[in-house]
Motif scaffolding. Structure first.
Motif, PDB file in Angstrom:
ATOM      1  N   LEU A 212       0.810  -1.219   0.000  1.00 56.41           N
ATOM      2  CA  LEU A 212       0.000   0.000   0.000  1.00 56.41           C
ATOM      3  C   LEU A 212       0.841   1.266   0.000  1.00 56.41           C
ATOM      4  CD1 LEU A 212      -2.494  -0.764   2.913  1.00 56.41           C
ATOM      5  CD2 LEU A 212      -2.915  -1.047   0.494  1.00 56.41           C
ATOM      6  N   SER A 213       0.277   2.279  -0.616  1.00 60.00           N
ATOM      7  CA  SER A 213       0.822   3.635  -0.500  1.00 60.00           C
ATOM      8  C   SER A 213      -0.353   4.578  -0.378  1.00 60.00           C
ATOM      9  CB  SER A 213       1.647   4.005  -1.731  1.00 60.00           C
ATOM     10  OG  SER A 213       1.911   5.401  -1.721  1.00 60.00           O
ATOM     11  N   ALA A 214      -0.485   5.199   0.773  1.00 63.52           N
ATOM     12  CA  ALA A 214      -1.547   6.192   0.952  1.00 63.52           C
ATOM     13  C   ALA A 214      -1.273   7.414   0.077  1.00 63.52           C
ATOM     14  CB  ALA A 214      -1.649   6.599   2.413  1.00 63.52           C
ATOM     15  N   ALA A 215      -0.002   7.739  -0.118  1.00 61.14           N
ATOM     16  CA  ALA A 215       0.356   8.922  -0.902  1.00 61.14           C
ATOM     17  C   ALA A 215      -0.054   8.771  -2.365  1.00 61.14           C
ATOM     18  CB  ALA A 215       1.858   9.186  -0.799  1.00 61.14           C
ATOM     19  N   SER A 216       0.191   7.611  -2.953  1.00 60.94           N
ATOM     20  CA  SER A 216      -0.136   7.408  -4.368  1.00 60.94           C
ATOM     21  C   SER A 216      -1.469   6.693  -4.571  1.00 60.94           C
ATOM     22  CB  SER A 216       0.968   6.592  -5.047  1.00 60.94           C
ATOM     23  OG  SER A 216       0.919   5.234  -4.616  1.00 60.94           O
ATOM     24  N   GLY A 217      -1.969   6.073  -3.506  1.00 64.00           N
ATOM     25  CA  GLY A 217      -3.209   5.312  -3.620  1.00 64.00           C
ATOM     26  C   GLY A 217      -3.000   3.880  -4.073  1.00 64.00           C
ATOM     27  N   GLN A 218      -1.764   3.518  -4.360  1.00 65.18           N
ATOM     28  CA  GLN A 218      -1.482   2.161  -4.829  1.00 65.18           C
ATOM     29  C   GLN A 218      -1.886   1.137  -3.773  1.00 65.18           C
ATOM     30  OE1 GLN A 218       2.601   1.484  -5.951  1.00 65.18           O
ATOM     31  NE2 GLN A 218       2.316  -0.727  -6.094  1.00 65.18           N
ATOM     32  N   GLY A 219      -2.653   0.148  -4.189  1.00 62.51           N
ATOM     33  CA  GLY A 219      -3.042  -0.941  -3.315  1.00 62.51           C
ATOM     34  C   GLY A 219      -4.200  -0.649  -2.374  1.00 62.51           C
ATOM     35  N   VAL A 220      -4.639   0.604  -2.298  1.00 62.02           N
ATOM     36  CA  VAL A 220      -5.706   0.966  -1.365  1.00 62.02           C
ATOM     37  C   VAL A 220      -7.018   0.300  -1.762  1.00 62.02           C
ATOM     38  CG1 VAL A 220      -7.081   2.867  -0.432  1.00 62.02           C
ATOM     39  CG2 VAL A 220      -4.600   3.111  -0.664  1.00 62.02           C
ATOM     40  N   ARG A 221      -7.353   0.341  -3.035  1.00 64.88           N
ATOM     41  CA  ARG A 221      -8.599  -0.275  -3.502  1.00 64.88           C
ATOM     42  C   ARG A 221      -8.595  -1.778  -3.208  1.00 64.88           C
ATOM     43  NH1 ARG A 221     -12.497   1.560  -6.905  1.00 64.88           N
ATOM     44  NH2 ARG A 221     -11.197   3.306  -7.499  1.00 64.88           N
ATOM     45  N   GLU A 222      -7.459  -2.431  -3.421  1.00 63.23           N
ATOM     46  CA  GLU A 222      -7.348  -3.869  -3.164  1.00 63.23           C
ATOM     47  C   GLU A 222      -7.524  -4.175  -1.674  1.00 63.23           C
ATOM     48  OE1 GLU A 222      -5.270  -2.060  -4.977  1.00 63.23           O
ATOM     49  OE2 GLU A 222      -5.236  -2.991  -6.966  1.00 63.23           O
ATOM     50  N   ALA A 223      -6.953  -3.333  -0.833  1.00 63.76           N
ATOM     51  CA  ALA A 223      -7.085  -3.529   0.614  1.00 63.76           C
ATOM     52  C   ALA A 223      -8.540  -3.353   1.044  1.00 63.76           C
ATOM     53  CB  ALA A 223      -6.180  -2.559   1.368  1.00 63.76           C
ATOM     54  N   LEU A 224      -9.184  -2.322   0.535  1.00 64.52           N
ATOM     55  CA  LEU A 224     -10.592  -2.098   0.874  1.00 64.52           C
ATOM     56  C   LEU A 224     -11.468  -3.246   0.387  1.00 64.52           C
ATOM     57  CD1 LEU A 224     -10.896   1.744   0.159  1.00 64.52           C
ATOM     58  CD2 LEU A 224     -10.802   0.588   2.395  1.00 64.52           C
ATOM     59  N   SER A 225     -11.184  -3.736  -0.787  1.00 64.43           N
ATOM     60  CA  SER A 225     -11.933  -4.866  -1.337  1.00 64.43           C
ATOM     61  C   SER A 225     -11.741  -6.118  -0.476  1.00 64.43           C
ATOM     62  CB  SER A 225     -11.481  -5.132  -2.778  1.00 64.43           C
ATOM     63  OG  SER A 225     -12.169  -6.225  -3.312  1.00 64.43           O
ATOM     64  N   ALA A 226     -10.512  -6.372  -0.050  1.00 66.72           N
ATOM     65  CA  ALA A 226     -10.229  -7.531   0.808  1.00 66.72           C
ATOM     66  C   ALA A 226     -10.940  -7.390   2.148  1.00 66.72           C
ATOM     67  CB  ALA A 226      -8.721  -7.685   1.014  1.00 66.72           C
ATOM     68  N   LEU A 227     -10.936  -6.188   2.715  1.00 69.23           N
ATOM     69  CA  LEU A 227     -11.643  -5.944   3.972  1.00 69.23           C
ATOM     70  C   LEU A 227     -13.142  -6.183   3.815  1.00 69.23           C
ATOM     71  CD1 LEU A 227      -9.835  -2.733   5.221  1.00 69.23           C
ATOM     72  CD2 LEU A 227      -9.944  -4.908   6.437  1.00 69.23           C
ATOM     73  N   LEU A 228     -13.722  -5.643   2.767  1.00 65.86           N
ATOM     74  CA  LEU A 228     -15.152  -5.811   2.537  1.00 65.86           C
ATOM     75  C   LEU A 228     -15.508  -7.288   2.367  1.00 65.86           C
ATOM     76  CD1 LEU A 228     -17.926  -4.587   2.162  1.00 65.86           C
ATOM     77  CD2 LEU A 228     -17.390  -4.269  -0.261  1.00 65.86           C
TER      78      LEU A 228
ATOM     79  N   ALA B 167     -22.087 -13.239   7.015  1.00 67.29           N
ATOM     80  CA  ALA B 167     -22.775 -14.450   6.552  1.00 67.29           C
ATOM     81  C   ALA B 167     -22.616 -15.565   7.577  1.00 67.29           C
ATOM     82  CB  ALA B 167     -22.215 -14.880   5.201  1.00 67.29           C
ATOM     83  N   ARG B 168     -21.434 -15.679   8.156  1.00 68.77           N
ATOM     84  CA  ARG B 168     -21.192 -16.700   9.171  1.00 68.77           C
ATOM     85  C   ARG B 168     -22.061 -16.440  10.402  1.00 68.77           C
ATOM     86  NH1 ARG B 168     -18.708 -16.393  13.546  1.00 68.77           N
ATOM     87  NH2 ARG B 168     -17.528 -14.534  13.022  1.00 68.77           N
ATOM     88  N   GLN B 169     -22.158 -15.180  10.810  1.00 69.00           N
ATOM     89  CA  GLN B 169     -22.969 -14.841  11.977  1.00 69.00           C
ATOM     90  C   GLN B 169     -24.447 -15.129  11.735  1.00 69.00           C
ATOM     91  OE1 GLN B 169     -22.233 -10.876  13.385  1.00 69.00           O
ATOM     92  NE2 GLN B 169     -20.082 -11.268  13.759  1.00 69.00           N
ATOM     93  N   LYS B 170     -24.926 -14.882  10.522  1.00 66.34           N
ATOM     94  CA  LYS B 170     -26.321 -15.175  10.202  1.00 66.34           C
ATOM     95  C   LYS B 170     -26.593 -16.676  10.256  1.00 66.34           C
ATOM     96  CE  LYS B 170     -27.967 -11.440   7.281  1.00 66.34           C
ATOM     97  NZ  LYS B 170     -28.417 -11.095   5.924  1.00 66.34           N
ATOM     98  N   ALA B 171     -25.605 -17.471   9.858  1.00 63.82           N
ATOM     99  CA  ALA B 171     -25.777 -18.919   9.806  1.00 63.82           C
ATOM    100  C   ALA B 171     -25.703 -19.573  11.185  1.00 63.82           C
ATOM    101  CB  ALA B 171     -24.717 -19.538   8.894  1.00 63.82           C
ATOM    102  N   GLU B 172     -25.050 -18.908  12.136  1.00 60.02           N
ATOM    103  CA  GLU B 172     -24.917 -19.472  13.479  1.00 60.02           C
ATOM    104  C   GLU B 172     -26.204 -19.277  14.259  1.00 60.02           C
ATOM    105  OE1 GLU B 172     -21.586 -17.598  15.353  1.00 60.02           O
ATOM    106  OE2 GLU B 172     -20.140 -18.651  14.097  1.00 60.02           O
TER     107      GLU B 172
ATOM    108  N   MET C  59     -13.958  -9.892   3.619  1.00 60.51           N
ATOM    109  CA  MET C  59     -13.866 -10.576   4.912  1.00 60.51           C
ATOM    110  C   MET C  59     -15.009 -10.165   5.847  1.00 60.51           C
ATOM    111  SD  MET C  59      -9.769 -10.655   5.470  1.00 60.51           S
ATOM    112  CE  MET C  59      -9.615 -12.040   6.559  1.00 60.51           C
ATOM    113  N   ILE C  60     -15.420  -8.916   5.790  1.00 60.05           N
ATOM    114  CA  ILE C  60     -16.549  -8.460   6.609  1.00 60.05           C
ATOM    115  C   ILE C  60     -17.832  -9.160   6.149  1.00 60.05           C
ATOM    116  CG2 ILE C  60     -18.023  -6.471   7.132  1.00 60.05           C
ATOM    117  CD1 ILE C  60     -15.383  -4.773   7.044  1.00 60.05           C
ATOM    118  N   ASP C  61     -18.013  -9.250   4.826  1.00 62.15           N
ATOM    119  CA  ASP C  61     -19.192  -9.950   4.298  1.00 62.15           C
ATOM    120  C   ASP C  61     -19.198 -11.413   4.723  1.00 62.15           C
ATOM    121  OD1 ASP C  61     -20.168  -7.658   3.099  1.00 62.15           O
ATOM    122  OD2 ASP C  61     -19.427  -8.181   1.084  1.00 62.15           O
TER     123      ASP C  61
END
Length: 123
Positions: free
Chosen positions: A79-95, A103-108, A97-99
Motif C-alpha cells: 500500500l501507499s496512501a500517498a499514491s493510492g497504490q493498493g488501497v482499492r485492493e485492501a478495501l476490497s479484501a476488507l469488505l 454471513a457466518r454470523q447469520k448462519a450461526e 472478509m466483513i461480508d
C-alpha cells in the motif's frame, strides 16, 4: 486499553511501515500485544499490509515484503496512501472478509437464555 475498541471489529487490518528497519519484528511485536490482550482478538481474521511502499527503494521493498511474509505466514498487501497504490485492493479484501463474517454470523444459531425451570417443591 487501546485494543478494547477493536474487540467489536470483524477483521483486523495490520499496517506495517515499509520504512522501518525491521518490519517483521514490528509485526511480531503487535501480534504479541494482541495475543496478550486476549478477548478473542488474536483469532480474528487479519489482513497484513506493508504501507509507505512509495518511500523505499525496490530492493528495500522486496526485502521488507519477504521478511513480513515470513513473519505473518502470508504475503502482505502493498500500500501507499500517498499514491493510492493498493488501497482499492485492501478495501476490497476488507469488505470481502466483513461480508464473510456477517454471513457466518447469520448462519450461526443465536444463543438464548434458558427458560427458568419451575420446581414445584422449591418454587
Amino acid at each position: 486499553r487501546f485494543l478494547g475498541h477493536v474487540e467489536r471489529t470483524a477483521v483486523l487490518l495490520h499496517l506495517v511501515d515499509a520504512t522501518q528497519e525491521n518490519p517483521a519484528a514490528a509485526y511480531r511485536t503487535v501480534r504479541r500485544e494482541i495475543e496478550a490482550y486476549g478477548h478473542g482478538l488474536a483469532e480474528k481474521p487479519e489482513i497484513v499490509a506493508l504501507s509507505k511502499i512509495d518511500a523505499v527503494t525496490p530492493e528495500m521493498l522486496a526485502s521488507a515484503k519477504r521478511k513480513l511474509a515470513r513473519a505473518a505466514k502470508r504475503p502482505p498487501l502493498l500500500l501507499s496512501a500517498a499514491s493510492g497504490q493498493g488501497v482499492r485492493e485492501a478495501l476490497s479484501a476488507l469488505l470481502h472478509m466483513i461480508d464473510e463474517d456477517r454471513a457466518r454470523q447469520k448462519a450461526e444459531p443465536v444463543e438464548t437464555a434458558a427458560e427458568p425451570h419451575w420446581d414445584p417443591v422449591h418454587g
